[in-house]
Write a protein that holds these residues in place. Structure first.
Motif, PDB file in Angstrom:
ATOM      1  N   GLU A 108       0.853  -1.187   0.000  1.00  0.00           N
ATOM      2  CA  GLU A 108       0.000   0.000   0.000  1.00  0.00           C
ATOM      3  C   GLU A 108       0.882   1.228   0.000  1.00  0.00           C
ATOM      4  O   GLU A 108       2.097   1.134   0.184  1.00  0.00           O
ATOM      5  CB  GLU A 108      -0.886   0.000   1.251  1.00  0.00           C
ATOM      6  CG  GLU A 108      -1.939  -1.085   1.227  1.00  0.00           C
ATOM      7  CD  GLU A 108      -2.624  -1.203   2.571  1.00  0.00           C
ATOM      8  OE1 GLU A 108      -2.532  -0.223   3.359  1.00  0.00           O
ATOM      9  OE2 GLU A 108      -3.205  -2.254   2.836  1.00  0.00           O
ATOM     10  N   GLN A 109       0.199   2.352  -0.131  1.00  0.00           N
ATOM     11  CA  GLN A 109       0.959   3.595  -0.246  1.00  0.00           C
ATOM     12  C   GLN A 109       1.838   3.839   0.976  1.00  0.00           C
ATOM     13  O   GLN A 109       3.000   4.182   0.850  1.00  0.00           O
ATOM     14  CB  GLN A 109      -0.025   4.772  -0.448  1.00  0.00           C
ATOM     15  CG  GLN A 109       0.678   6.062  -0.825  1.00  0.00           C
ATOM     16  CD  GLN A 109       1.527   5.917  -2.087  1.00  0.00           C
ATOM     17  OE1 GLN A 109       1.129   5.209  -3.039  1.00  0.00           O
ATOM     18  NE2 GLN A 109       2.681   6.536  -2.102  1.00  0.00           N
ATOM     19  N   ASN A 110       1.292   3.637   2.179  1.00  0.00           N
ATOM     20  CA  ASN A 110       2.097   3.953   3.372  1.00  0.00           C
ATOM     21  C   ASN A 110       3.250   2.961   3.526  1.00  0.00           C
ATOM     22  O   ASN A 110       4.317   3.284   4.016  1.00  0.00           O
ATOM     23  CB  ASN A 110       1.234   4.015   4.631  1.00  0.00           C
ATOM     24  CG  ASN A 110       0.562   2.683   4.921  1.00  0.00           C
ATOM     25  OD1 ASN A 110       0.506   1.807   4.029  1.00  0.00           O
ATOM     26  ND2 ASN A 110       0.069   2.518   6.133  1.00  0.00           N
ATOM     27  N   ARG A 162       4.820   1.694   0.920  1.00  0.00           N
ATOM     28  CA  ARG A 162       5.811   2.179  -0.048  1.00  0.00           C
ATOM     29  C   ARG A 162       6.600   3.348   0.543  1.00  0.00           C
ATOM     30  O   ARG A 162       7.808   3.489   0.306  1.00  0.00           O
ATOM     31  CB  ARG A 162       5.114   2.615  -1.345  1.00  0.00           C
ATOM     32  CG  ARG A 162       4.734   1.396  -2.149  1.00  0.00           C
ATOM     33  CD  ARG A 162       4.695   1.547  -3.616  1.00  0.00           C
ATOM     34  NE  ARG A 162       4.653   2.826  -4.263  1.00  0.00           N
ATOM     35  CZ  ARG A 162       4.012   3.014  -5.427  1.00  0.00           C
ATOM     36  NH1 ARG A 162       3.308   2.047  -5.967  1.00  0.00           N
ATOM     37  NH2 ARG A 162       4.079   4.166  -6.011  1.00  0.00           N
ATOM     38  N   ALA A 163       5.908   4.184   1.334  1.00  0.00           N
ATOM     39  CA  ALA A 163       6.596   5.312   1.963  1.00  0.00           C
ATOM     40  C   ALA A 163       7.675   4.795   2.926  1.00  0.00           C
ATOM     41  O   ALA A 163       8.778   5.360   3.009  1.00  0.00           O
ATOM     42  CB  ALA A 163       5.600   6.184   2.724  1.00  0.00           C
ATOM     43  N   LYS A 214       7.612   7.436  -3.307  1.00  0.00           N
ATOM     44  CA  LYS A 214       6.766   8.382  -2.596  1.00  0.00           C
ATOM     45  C   LYS A 214       5.574   8.814  -3.460  1.00  0.00           C
ATOM     46  O   LYS A 214       4.575   9.310  -2.960  1.00  0.00           O
ATOM     47  CB  LYS A 214       7.583   9.608  -2.180  1.00  0.00           C
ATOM     48  CG  LYS A 214       8.542   9.307  -1.024  1.00  0.00           C
ATOM     49  CD  LYS A 214       9.522  10.459  -0.819  1.00  0.00           C
ATOM     50  CE  LYS A 214      10.672  10.021   0.044  1.00  0.00           C
ATOM     51  NZ  LYS A 214      11.804  10.933  -0.095  1.00  0.00           N
ATOM     52  N   SER A 215       5.700   8.639  -4.794  1.00  0.00           N
ATOM     53  CA  SER A 215       4.605   9.056  -5.684  1.00  0.00           C
ATOM     54  C   SER A 215       3.601   7.902  -5.829  1.00  0.00           C
ATOM     55  O   SER A 215       3.755   6.862  -5.199  1.00  0.00           O
ATOM     56  CB  SER A 215       5.186   9.447  -7.041  1.00  0.00           C
ATOM     57  OG  SER A 215       5.628   8.265  -7.692  1.00  0.00           O
ATOM     58  N   GLU A 216       2.643   8.127  -6.724  1.00  0.00           N
ATOM     59  CA  GLU A 216       1.623   7.103  -6.848  1.00  0.00           C
ATOM     60  C   GLU A 216       1.682   6.405  -8.183  1.00  0.00           C
ATOM     61  O   GLU A 216       0.659   6.019  -8.763  1.00  0.00           O
ATOM     62  CB  GLU A 216       0.249   7.738  -6.622  1.00  0.00           C
ATOM     63  CG  GLU A 216       0.111   8.223  -5.199  1.00  0.00           C
ATOM     64  CD  GLU A 216      -1.268   8.810  -4.932  1.00  0.00           C
ATOM     65  OE1 GLU A 216      -2.132   8.754  -5.832  1.00  0.00           O
ATOM     66  OE2 GLU A 216      -1.445   9.336  -3.825  1.00  0.00           O
ATOM     67  N   ILE A 217       2.868   6.237  -8.715  1.00  0.00           N
ATOM     68  CA  ILE A 217       2.971   5.574 -10.022  1.00  0.00           C
ATOM     69  C   ILE A 217       2.606   4.112  -9.863  1.00  0.00           C
ATOM     70  O   ILE A 217       2.724   3.544  -8.771  1.00  0.00           O
ATOM     71  CB  ILE A 217       4.384   5.712 -10.619  1.00  0.00           C
ATOM     72  CG1 ILE A 217       5.436   5.086  -9.641  1.00  0.00           C
ATOM     73  CG2 ILE A 217       4.735   7.146 -10.920  1.00  0.00           C
ATOM     74  CD1 ILE A 217       6.726   4.779 -10.307  1.00  0.00           C
ATOM     75  N   PRO A 218       2.137   3.501 -10.971  1.00  0.00           N
ATOM     76  CA  PRO A 218       1.722   2.112 -10.879  1.00  0.00           C
ATOM     77  C   PRO A 218       2.907   1.200 -10.540  1.00  0.00           C
ATOM     78  O   PRO A 218       4.058   1.505 -10.854  1.00  0.00           O
ATOM     79  CB  PRO A 218       1.174   1.797 -12.282  1.00  0.00           C
ATOM     80  CG  PRO A 218       1.405   2.988 -13.107  1.00  0.00           C
ATOM     81  CD  PRO A 218       1.908   4.092 -12.292  1.00  0.00           C
ATOM     82  N   ASP A 219       2.599   0.092  -9.866  1.00  0.00           N
ATOM     83  CA  ASP A 219       3.643  -0.820  -9.394  1.00  0.00           C
ATOM     84  C   ASP A 219       4.524  -1.344 -10.511  1.00  0.00           C
ATOM     85  O   ASP A 219       5.727  -1.518 -10.343  1.00  0.00           O
ATOM     86  CB  ASP A 219       2.991  -2.019  -8.680  1.00  0.00           C
ATOM     87  CG  ASP A 219       2.402  -1.581  -7.345  1.00  0.00           C
ATOM     88  OD1 ASP A 219       2.759  -0.447  -6.923  1.00  0.00           O
ATOM     89  OD2 ASP A 219       1.630  -2.334  -6.765  1.00  0.00           O
TER      90      ASP A 219
END
Lengths: 520, 305
Positions: free
Chosen positions: B103-105, B107-108, B209-214
């Motif tokens: 998930e995004q967090n 990935r952060a 940190k961005s939301e690019i696709p996996d």
């Protein structure tokens, strides 16, 4: 007809002759340990019978008239003196060279852990250390200190060689004085002998003295001696007055003239570099020593001087002009010490030029170009090897040592490697394929050969001199056993002569006191 | 030949002095352990002696240089090893990010680790040994940026790494390890710690940190692989050089032994021989003394009444 008292006279003569022989023996024994003393012998001579003009043929009877002590003669072989002096000159020549060579070997002190080559090795090592750690100020300081050690060692070697050279010069001066004094003494003895000999006397002990002086003279230079007969009625065994000639190849200089009592003194002329230029011979009665150069009776230039002896040895070690001139018109100088000093200078110059050149091609720790003179030579110094020093700027700021081959490359030590190579790289100034290192090795090798040669020749010439000296001693020296036997012989003869006098006495007693008493 | 007393005593004196001279020679040899003590004893041995001394000194110096070489190489190798591990970790993280389960967090969180790894890479690039930057070509004391000496990699105002070494300015650090042979001691940092590396890691961190696709992270995997490749190949190159240094080192050791051996053979006295010589000289000396005492003393006087 023989005189009544002839027997007594004859016995008396015999007594005094044997006595004279005993005194001579005693003189020999006394001088058994006197240096240069020659044993003496009384030449007994039988006295002929009486001669008379009235008889045909002069001799009236064959009765002898006893003995007389003729001359007292030295037992000496002149030929051995000539040989001895020749060998003595050679021995002293090589001795002088060997002594100076020993000193030079001690100064250069190779191979050892203290000599110049070791100091150079250490300098090389410090540069290599710098090349792997060019940014290290410690490595830089070591390089600067080692460089100073190199300069100091050059100073030490050069100044020590120079001071030995000065000693050699002083010794030459002393030898010159000794030479002149010997010449004067021989002349003095000639005069004394010249006064004694015309009266038929034989000045044996003066001859000994003169021979001793001539031996000494022969150690300084090669001389030959000729004897001039004294005027008047000299004894047939008298030696006469000595004319001494100095031999230098075909050059001959009369040092002492036996006839005119004139002498020539020696003056050694040095050039501006303190190398021997010429040997001047002048008459001290007419010329002041200061004017000897201009008013010399004879001059032998150092290049032609071949009179083997101490002077030549000193000259060849110290330095002299060969008589040739180089391309620039300056006289060519030679000599073991001066050559070594010149070689050192050549080496210093070549090394410094190469090192400074390499240094200026590099970059220091700040990325600036290397300064041009890492080493400097004081232009006022007597010779380069004495004036070599490390630039004050380098000693004050070690960062100026150009270890890098590029600007702004503090970790680059390639120029330090190149600097180290100035010791091992071939330099054209030093000759074909010769580096500072191999040049110095060559110098030491050459010194070794010169010194070895001097030692060997010293030993050889010494052996020869010893042989001649043994021969001479064999002829001339006092043998105590022999003198004792002679003493006994003469004593017996003396006793017998006394007995024969008693016999004559008894005979006369018979005639004078006991005759004409027939039947009384 | 007529022989007199003074000749006898002079000769005896001379022979005794000769005998002392040779005893002195053997004494010198024994006490110094050297066959020769001055060039004239044997000029050739003396010259050779000087050469061998230098030879031994040189070889020992090169051995010292090689020690320095080891310091460079071993540290470089260790650092490159560490770098490879960092890059491998980065690859793992990238692979994790690309498989689409985070998930995004999360990935952060990965991005934070990537940033830390970035810091570690900077530190690796700035490795110092003996106060020298080893990944900066010959500019081991730092790079002159506007008058001040800077580390090889510094951070700009935004905290992004900047490689200060212009690849054109890179020069290899070479050390002399045997006469005339120079070997490179360092590794070329422009192949490993390049601006590209730091930029790529930064891009990876930004991407995380961005939301690019996996699936876009696949590209990063190949990028990281490329950097791993670079590091490994630089390390292989270093390893090859280390081998060479080891070869040279063992050769130098051989040379040192040979040079010492030659030096010893050249100038060291053979103690057994010297002792033998000394002993026989001593015997001769004693004989000479006793013969002398017998010959010198008696004269005819002793036998005359």
């Amino acid at each position: 007809m023989v005189s009544t008292f002839n027997g007594l006279e004859m016995a008396k003569r015999a007594l005094s002759a044997q006595q004279a022989a005993m005194y001579t023996t005693s003189h020999n024994i006394s001088n058994a340990n006197t240096e240069g003393y020659t044993r003496q012998r009384v030449n007994f001579e039988a006295i002929n019978g009486l001669t008379s003009s009235r008889e045909p043929g002069g001799i009236i009877d064959t009765l002898g008239n006893g003995v007389e002590p003729g001359s007292v003669e030295r037992i000496r072989e002149q030929f051995l003196d000539v040989q001895y002096r020749k060998e003595n000159g050679k021995t002293k020549y090589y001795e002088q060279k060997a002594e100076a060579a020993t000193q030079m070997e001690a100064i250069l002190n190779e191979p050892s852990e203290e000599g110049l080559s070791h100091i150079f090795d250490q300098f090389w090592n410090s540069l290599q250390d710098l090349s792997v750690n060019p940014e290290d100020s410690g490595a830089r300081s070591v390089v600067a200190q080692r460089a100073e050690a190199v300069a100091d060692t050059f100073h030490y070697v050069s100044s020590s060689l120079e001071s030995v050279r000065e000693d050699l010069r002083n010794e030459m001066n002393v030898k010159q004085t000794e030479f002149n004094s010997l010449v004067d003494q021989v002349n003095q003895l000639n005069r004394q002998i010249g006064e004694i000999e015309p009266h038929g006397h034989v000045a044996n002990d003066l001859y000994d003295e003169r021979d001793r002086l001539l031996d000494q003279l022969s150690s300084i230079a090669d001389i030959s001696v000729k004897y001039e007969k004294s005027s008047g009625m000299p004894s047939p065994v008298a030696m006469g007055k000595a004319t001494v000639t100095l031999n230098s190849g075909t050059n001959k200089v009369t040092l002492v003239d036996g006839n005119s009592y004139e002498v020539n003194h020696l003056h050694v002329e040095l050039n501006d570099n303190n190398n021997v230029k010429a040997f001047h011979y002048y008459n001290p009665e007419e010329v002041e020593p200061d004017d000897a150069i201009i008013e010399a009776n004879a001059t032998i230039f150092s290049g032609d001087y071949q009179s083997t002896g101490q002077l030549k040895g000193l000259m060849e070690m110290q330095g002299y002009e060969t008589g040739e001139v180089d391309g620039a018109g300056n006289p060519v100088e030679e000599g073991v010490y001066i050559d070594m000093l010149n070689d050192l200078d050549v080496m210093v110059n070549a090394f410094m030029t190469k090192f400074n050149e390499t240094h200026s091609e590099g970059y220091d720790i700040n990325g600036d170009e290397g300064i041009e003179d890492f080493f400097i030579i004081d232009p006022n110094a007597e010779r380069p090897s004495l004036g070599l020093s490390v630039n004050e700027a380098i000693l004050d700021n070690k960062d100026l040592i150009a270890a890098s081959s590029q600007a702004n490359a503090s970790g680059d030590g390639l120029n330090a490697v190149n600097l180290a190579a100035s010791y091992t790289d071939h330099l054209d100034e030093l000759g074909n394929k010769t580096s500072v290192k191999s040049y110095f090795e060559g110098m030491i090798g050459e010194l070794g050969v010169i010194a070895q040669e001097a030692y060997r020749m010293e030993a050889n010439a010494g052996t020869l001199r010893q042989q001649v000296s043994d021969n001479r001693d064999s002829v001339s020296r006092v043998s105590l056993d022999e003198e004792m036997i002679n003493l006994i012989k003469f004593q017996h003869a003396y006793n017998a002569a006394a007995r024969s006098m008693t016999a004559v006495d008894e005979t006369l007693d018979r005639i004078i006191n006991n005759m004409g008493l027939v039947g009384r | 030949m007529r022989v007199t007393q003074s000749m006898l005593s002079n000769n005896m004196l001379r022979n005794l002095s000769k005998s002392y001279t040779s005893m002195n020679k053997y004494m010198d040899q024994l006490t110094t352990g050297k066959k020769i003590n001055r060039p004239s004893d044997d000029p050739v041995i003396a010259m050779k002696g000087m050469r061998y001394r230098t030879e031994v000194g040189n070889v020992e110096q090169f051995q010292r240089n090689i020690t320095e070489m080891h310091t460079w190489m071993d540290t470089s190798d260790d650092t490159l090893d560490e770098t490879t591990q960092i890059l491998n970790r980065l690859r793992d993280l990238t692979v994790q990010a690309s498989n689409g389960t985070y998930e995004q967090n999360q990935r952060a969180a990965i991005a934070k680790e990537v940033d830390q790894l970035q810091q570690q890479l900077v530190e690796a690039a700035n490795t110092k040994v003996n106060n020298k930057y080893i990944f900066n070509g010959t500019q081991t004391t730092g790079i002159d940026v506007a008058g001040t000496l800077e580390k090889p990699v510094t951070l700009d105002a935004d905290g992004n790494p900047v490689v200060n070494l212009d690849p054109a300015d890179y020069r290899a650090v070479e050390l002399e390890v045997t006469a005339g042979t120079r070997l490179q001691a360092n590794v070329n940092p422009t192949n490993v710690y390049s601006q590209e590396l730091f930029d790529d890691v930064k891009a990876l961190s930004d991407a995380l940190k961005s939301e690019i696709p996996d699936e876009d992270f696949d590209e990063f995997i190949s990028v990281v692989d490329k950097h791993i490749d670079n590091t490994v190949s630089e390390r292989a190159d270093l390893g090859a050089r280390m081998n060479r240094v080891e070869l040279i080192e063992s050769r130098l050791e051989g040379q040192r032994i040979t040079a010492r051996d030659m030096m010893s053979q050249n100038e060291d006295a053979e103690i057994e021989e010297v002792i033998m010589n000394l002993t026989s000289q001593e015997a001769i000396h004693r004989a000479a003394l006793s013969a002398g005492s017998r010959v010198i003393q008696p004269t005819l006087l002793d036998f005359l009444r």
